[in-house]
Design a protein around this motif. Sequence first.
Motif, PDB file in Angstrom:
ATOM      1  N   ARG A   1       0.827  -1.201   0.000  1.00  0.00           N
ATOM      2  CA  ARG A   1       0.000   0.000   0.000  1.00  0.00           C
ATOM      3  C   ARG A   1       0.861   1.250   0.000  1.00  0.00           C
ATOM      4  O   ARG A   1       1.935   1.274   0.580  1.00  0.00           O
TER       5      ARG A   1
ATOM      6  N   ASP B   1      -2.521   5.098   1.266  1.00  0.00           N
ATOM      7  CA  ASP B   1      -3.072   3.834   1.740  1.00  0.00           C
ATOM      8  C   ASP B   1      -3.957   3.153   0.687  1.00  0.00           C
ATOM      9  O   ASP B   1      -4.985   2.583   1.002  1.00  0.00           O
ATOM     10  N   VAL B   2      -3.563   3.250  -0.575  1.00  0.00           N
ATOM     11  CA  VAL B   2      -4.182   2.475  -1.642  1.00  0.00           C
ATOM     12  C   VAL B   2      -3.118   1.548  -2.201  1.00  0.00           C
ATOM     13  O   VAL B   2      -1.923   1.735  -1.953  1.00  0.00           O
ATOM     14  N   VAL B   3      -3.530   0.524  -2.963  1.00  0.00           N
ATOM     15  CA  VAL B   3      -2.558  -0.406  -3.522  1.00  0.00           C
ATOM     16  C   VAL B   3      -1.584   0.370  -4.409  1.00  0.00           C
ATOM     17  O   VAL B   3      -1.986   1.142  -5.269  1.00  0.00           O
ATOM     18  N   GLU B   4      -0.317   0.161  -4.159  1.00  0.00           N
ATOM     19  CA  GLU B   4       0.718   0.880  -4.890  1.00  0.00           C
ATOM     20  C   GLU B   4       0.966   0.218  -6.238  1.00  0.00           C
ATOM     21  O   GLU B   4       1.262  -0.964  -6.313  1.00  0.00           O
TER      22      GLU B   4
END
Length: 129
Positions: free
Chosen positions: A16, A21-24
């Motif tokens: 993340r 805090d999102v999928v990288e």
Amino acid sequence: MRGIINKYLVSFDNSRCSLCDVVESQEHLFIHCVFARGLWIDVLKRLEITWVFPNCFEDFMIQWLNVIPRGPYWNLWEILWCLMVWEIWKSRNRRVFQNEAMVTEKQRDIGQSNDVNLCFLEVANDRRI
């Protein structure tokens, strides 16, 4: 999904974005993350360029290379893009591997570095010729 996690470079727990805090993914890290987008917007604003951000990293590079006409300083435009991507990557790695919890003033000022400023001056002069 072409995210970094799919390439088995990081574990799922560390996949993340440390800021959003999102999928990288490649696209998120270099285009859509609030940190990266803010840097790109600052660069474009300084050069008085209006821009619509693409969804794909490859399209971003292609659009970037076609924004200004080829001239004596066109290579600096290409270098500016590479320099910005490199600085975003280094900033991300400092947050992930050196546990920098937040964006520091130094990271916010990537667009103010001497290398970036030299590229700005030359590219801006080339656009006015």
